[in-house]
Write an enzyme that holds these catalytic residues in place. Structure first.
Site, PDB file in Angstrom:
ATOM      1  N   THR A 191      -6.916  -8.267  -9.377  1.00 22.34           N
ATOM      2  CA  THR A 191      -5.749  -9.101  -9.123  1.00 22.34           C
ATOM      3  C   THR A 191      -5.963  -9.851  -7.813  1.00 22.34           C
ATOM      4  O   THR A 191      -6.488  -9.280  -6.866  1.00 22.34           O
ATOM      5  CB  THR A 191      -4.525  -8.170  -8.954  1.00 22.34           C
ATOM      6  OG1 THR A 191      -4.238  -7.593 -10.206  1.00 22.34           O
ATOM      7  CG2 THR A 191      -3.307  -8.893  -8.416  1.00 22.34           C
ATOM      8  N   THR A 242      -3.577  -4.526  -4.709  1.00 20.40           N
ATOM      9  CA  THR A 242      -4.301  -4.569  -5.969  1.00 20.40           C
ATOM     10  C   THR A 242      -4.530  -3.132  -6.408  1.00 20.40           C
ATOM     11  O   THR A 242      -4.551  -2.229  -5.578  1.00 20.40           O
ATOM     12  CB  THR A 242      -5.640  -5.331  -5.818  1.00 20.40           C
ATOM     13  OG1 THR A 242      -6.336  -5.317  -7.074  1.00 20.40           O
ATOM     14  CG2 THR A 242      -6.534  -4.732  -4.772  1.00 20.40           C
TER      15      THR A 242
HETATM   16  C1  SD4 Z   1      -1.115  -4.165 -12.127  1.00 28.36           C
HETATM   17  N1  SD4 Z   1      -1.810  -4.333  -9.829  1.00 28.36           N
HETATM   18  O1  SD4 Z   1      -0.683  -4.845 -13.041  1.00 28.36           O
HETATM   19  C2  SD4 Z   1      -2.081  -4.798 -11.165  1.00 28.36           C
HETATM   20  C3  SD4 Z   1      -3.432  -4.395 -11.637  1.00 28.36           C
HETATM   21  C4  SD4 Z   1      -4.499  -5.050 -10.966  1.00 28.36           C
HETATM   22  O2  SD4 Z   1      -6.162  -6.589 -11.450  1.00 28.36           O
HETATM   23  O3  SD4 Z   1      -4.680  -4.945  -9.771  1.00 28.36           O
HETATM   24  N2  SD4 Z   1      -5.198  -5.805 -11.799  1.00 28.36           N
HETATM   25  O4  SD4 Z   1      -0.840  -2.980 -11.979  1.00 28.36           O
END
Ligand code: SD4
Length: 331
Positions: A191, A242
């Site tokens: 993310t 993230t």
């Molecule tokens: C989530 N924090 O949807 C996000 C996941 C992530 O790249 O970091 N995806 O939980």
């Protein structure tokens, strides 16, 4: 599967490929050197982001350097990854949910604590732009699903198929076993969360993701939740996250980090405390990754994660650097 069990297992969602974008050769002052762990001292203006998304920080820097606002910088910066077809965790090309639908989450926050978010948005290539429209054109903060999509069309966004052949093929492969196995740092945790301070000293942030690959339909993580995946207070600083969103939501991670900075902690100390709160709630289970980055009003930065391997980009007058983050676990 019972909800608790699914959420537990979702910490172990299976693999993707962590994409490492190449820095555009036309970008000014690009430096591919590795910075020291915990590069702390910053200057203003500055743009930072989760992971090695150097093209995104380069775009944000271009805006800041030209005297643009931190809001425009983070908006345009994260859009680079939304449009990057090779990035399978953000925007077009993102991995779908279990049913094969790509659903996107994003939020944005400015220096006046205005914010906007879209959750589980389908068929729109740039959720961060829709989030900004929610912030600027509506009395609301969050729009979800069909309502968000309808709003996007009303604002002139075009319908687009977001499922690339590559992500579709992988999803079809995944369906054969529906198997969840953790692979630290390449388990879909790329993310993009970005924070920037402009020449006026004003702070903004943005966060955008396709969320966990093969998630349950309707699942939303931390990334579009103000306070969890992103928080900015222009008097203090900003933070973004993230990793496994469920864990970040449980501790309202980004808000926590900004509040810790308000109490006098450095961005580094605040990120460390943020991760330790999550660890404290998961004494028997550390098989998932979380990474936080933070910035304070001076442009000092910090980052911390659970497992080694998380990095973050900083772009200042002094250079454009991919910094390894210190981690709670050492190997
Ligand atoms: C989530 N924090 O949807 C996000 C996941 C992530 O790249 O970091 N995806 O939980």
């Amino acid at each position: 599967m019972k909800r608790r069990k699914f959420i537990k297992n979702s910490g172990a969602l299976t693999a993707g490929i962590l994409t490492t974008p190449v820095i555009a050769s036309s970008t000014p002052k690009v430096n591919n050197e590795q910075g020291p762990i915990n590069a702390a001292k910053g200057t203003i203006p500055i743009a930072i982001c989760t992971w090695d998304f150097g093209n995104a920080t380069a775009k944000a820097w271009e805006v800041l350097n030209a005297g643009g606002s931190s809001l425009d910088a983070v908006h345009q910066g994260v859009m680079v990854e939304e449009d990057n077809l090779e990035n399978q965790t953000v925007g077009t090309g993102g991995r779908p949910d279990r049913d094969g639908n790509v659903t996107l989450d994003a939020c944005i926050m400015d220096k006046d604590a205005n914010c906007g978010a879209v959750l589980a948005l389908q068929n729109i290539a740039n959720p961060i732009s829709v989030a900004r429209k929610v912030m600027e054109e509506t009395p609301h903060v969050m729009l979800v699903g069909k309502g968000a999509e309808q709003f996007a069309y009303e604002q002139g966004f075009e319908k687009k198929n977001l499922l690339t052949e590559k992500s579709k093929k992988e999803w079809e492969e995944w369906k054969k076993t529906s198997n969840y196995k953790p692979i630290i740092n390449i388990e879909n945790h790329d993310t993009i969360g970005m924070l920037a301070i402009d020449k006026n000293g004003d702070i903004s942030g943005a966060c955008t993701t396709s969320g966990m690959a093969y998630k349950m339909a309707g699942r939303v993580g931390d990334s579009p939740i103000i306070g969890a995946g992103l928080y900015v207070d222009n008097e203090i600083g900003g933070a973004t996250a993230t990793g496994v969103g469920e864990e970040v939501v449980r501790t309202v991670g980004s808000f926590l980090i900004v509040e810790l900075m308000r109490q006098g902690k450095s961005p580094q100390e605040a990120c460390e405390e943020g991760v330790k709160r999550i660890i404290a709630k998961n004494k028997d289970k550390q098989d998932f990754q979380i990474g936080f980055i933070a910035i304070n009003k001076n442009g000092d930065t910090g980052a911390y994660c659970i497992h080694p391997g998380f990095t973050y980009r900083t772009y200042t007058d002094e250079g454009h650097i991919n910094n390894p983050s210190a981690s709670y676990l050492k190997s």
